[in-house]
Design a protein around this motif. Structure first.
Motif, PDB file in Angstrom:
ATOM      1  N   ALA A 147       1.460   0.008  -3.388  1.00 48.52           N
ATOM      2  CA  ALA A 147       0.183   0.700  -3.644  1.00 48.52           C
ATOM      3  C   ALA A 147       0.371   1.815  -4.664  1.00 48.52           C
ATOM      4  O   ALA A 147      -0.494   2.048  -5.521  1.00 48.52           O
ATOM      5  CB  ALA A 147      -0.365   1.278  -2.338  1.00 48.52           C
ATOM      6  N   TYR A 148       1.516   2.474  -4.599  1.00 41.79           N
ATOM      7  CA  TYR A 148       1.817   3.540  -5.555  1.00 41.79           C
ATOM      8  C   TYR A 148       1.899   2.979  -6.974  1.00 41.79           C
ATOM      9  O   TYR A 148       1.441   3.614  -7.938  1.00 41.79           O
ATOM     10  CB  TYR A 148       3.144   4.195  -5.170  1.00 41.79           C
ATOM     11  N   LYS A 149       2.460   1.773  -7.110  1.00 45.07           N
ATOM     12  CA  LYS A 149       2.632   1.171  -8.436  1.00 45.07           C
ATOM     13  C   LYS A 149       1.345   0.554  -8.979  1.00 45.07           C
ATOM     14  O   LYS A 149       1.157   0.455 -10.185  1.00 45.07           O
ATOM     15  CB  LYS A 149       3.730   0.091  -8.375  1.00 45.07           C
ATOM     16  N   LYS A 150       0.431   0.151  -8.082  1.00 49.15           N
ATOM     17  CA  LYS A 150      -0.713  -0.656  -8.516  1.00 49.15           C
ATOM     18  C   LYS A 150      -2.073   0.015  -8.374  1.00 49.15           C
ATOM     19  O   LYS A 150      -3.079  -0.530  -8.825  1.00 49.15           O
ATOM     20  CB  LYS A 150      -0.726  -1.972  -7.728  1.00 49.15           C
ATOM     21  N   THR A 151      -2.129   1.161  -7.717  1.00 50.95           N
ATOM     22  CA  THR A 151      -3.425   1.819  -7.505  1.00 50.95           C
ATOM     23  C   THR A 151      -3.414   3.210  -8.121  1.00 50.95           C
ATOM     24  O   THR A 151      -2.480   3.576  -8.833  1.00 50.95           O
ATOM     25  CB  THR A 151      -3.731   1.939  -5.992  1.00 50.95           C
TER      26      THR A 151
END
Length: 257
Positions: A147-151
């Motif tokens: 989620a950190y990488k994609k949001t």
């Protein structure tokens, strides 16, 4: 409550401290792996006011308004080291009696502190803490990293941690996802916890099973009770603050009266 920076053994922490209640313990709040003082919002103040206790909320080194970590690298004993730093902070502020309220990593640090420094701890409230590593925990950390990488999670975290975000995410995810950390376990410390314990956990916690609760309360030496909340995940104090607040007040009042 006014915040300030305090130097403890050369490390600079941001704290918010209110000691207006004479002869009362200080409720110390210990945030989670991506948390900080600001992210607790008004929960600490409400609990301290209702329980008529003093209050200390602080950002661990690298988080919130505290100074940055020197490195993202952590040993398996990083939470034990945080308990030692908390003890140093309490000494610096001349706080002799505490009630610990810790969430997630903070809950684990609270348990370790209660076991290593029992003379300072009157009671502990552990919310969604861990005493060993489970598959569900590793999956939760991996999902959070995705989620950190994609949001827009980095931008949301930046609001609270500034340019320290990448360091704290790396510090958290690298150790929990490492092979070496799978063997981490603090069950051997639990017998040294002699003060009362309340373990709060959401039944749908995405980072830990109820084994964390059961194995903790069965091994401490002091009185221990659990509060499992149905349909609640990893952050009960945010997902159902009223219920957690009321249960915590009731527990503290029983301890103090």
């Amino acid at each position: 409550m006014e915040g300030r920076i305090i130097d403890v053994n050369g490390k600079k922490f941001y704290i918010e401290y209110n000691n207006s209640f004479e002869n009362k313990p200080t409720i110390v709040f210990l945030h989670d792996s991506l948390g900080c003082t600001q992210l607790w919002r008004d929960f600490p103040a409400k609990l301290a006011e209702a329980a008529q206790c003093n209050l200390l909320v602080y950002d661990r080194l690298g988080y919130g308004k505290s100074f940055p970590m020197t490195t993202h690298e952590r040993g398996n004993n990083y939470m034990e080291a945080e308990a030692d730093l908390l003890n140093d902070l309490l000494n610096e502020l001349h706080i002799k009696e505490t009630i610990l309220f810790g969430h997630s990593d903070g809950g684990t640090i609270a348990l370790i502190t209660a076991s290593k420094y029992p003379e300072k701890v009157k009671a502990t409230i552990c919310e969604a803490g861990h005493i060993f590593v489970e598959d569900v925990t590793v999956k939760g950390v991996r999902d959070a990293f995705e989620a950190y990488k994609k949001t827009n999670l980095p931008e949301r975290l930046h609001k609270y941690h500034g340019n320290k975000v990448e360091m704290i995410v790396k510090a958290w995810t690298e150790i929990w996802l490492s092979d070496s950390f799978r063997s981490w376990n603090i069950e051997y410390l639990l017998k040294n916890i002699t003060s009362p314990l309340l373990f709060i956990q959401g039944e749908a916690d995405e980072y830990g099973s109820l084994d964390q609760v059961e194995k903790t309360i069965s091994q401490v030496s002091g009185s221990a009770e659990k509060f499992i909340i149905p349909n609640i995940g990893h952050t009960p104090h945010k997902e159902n603050p009223k219920v957690v607040l009321n249960r915590s007040i009731e527990f503290i009042n029983r301890i103090l009266n």
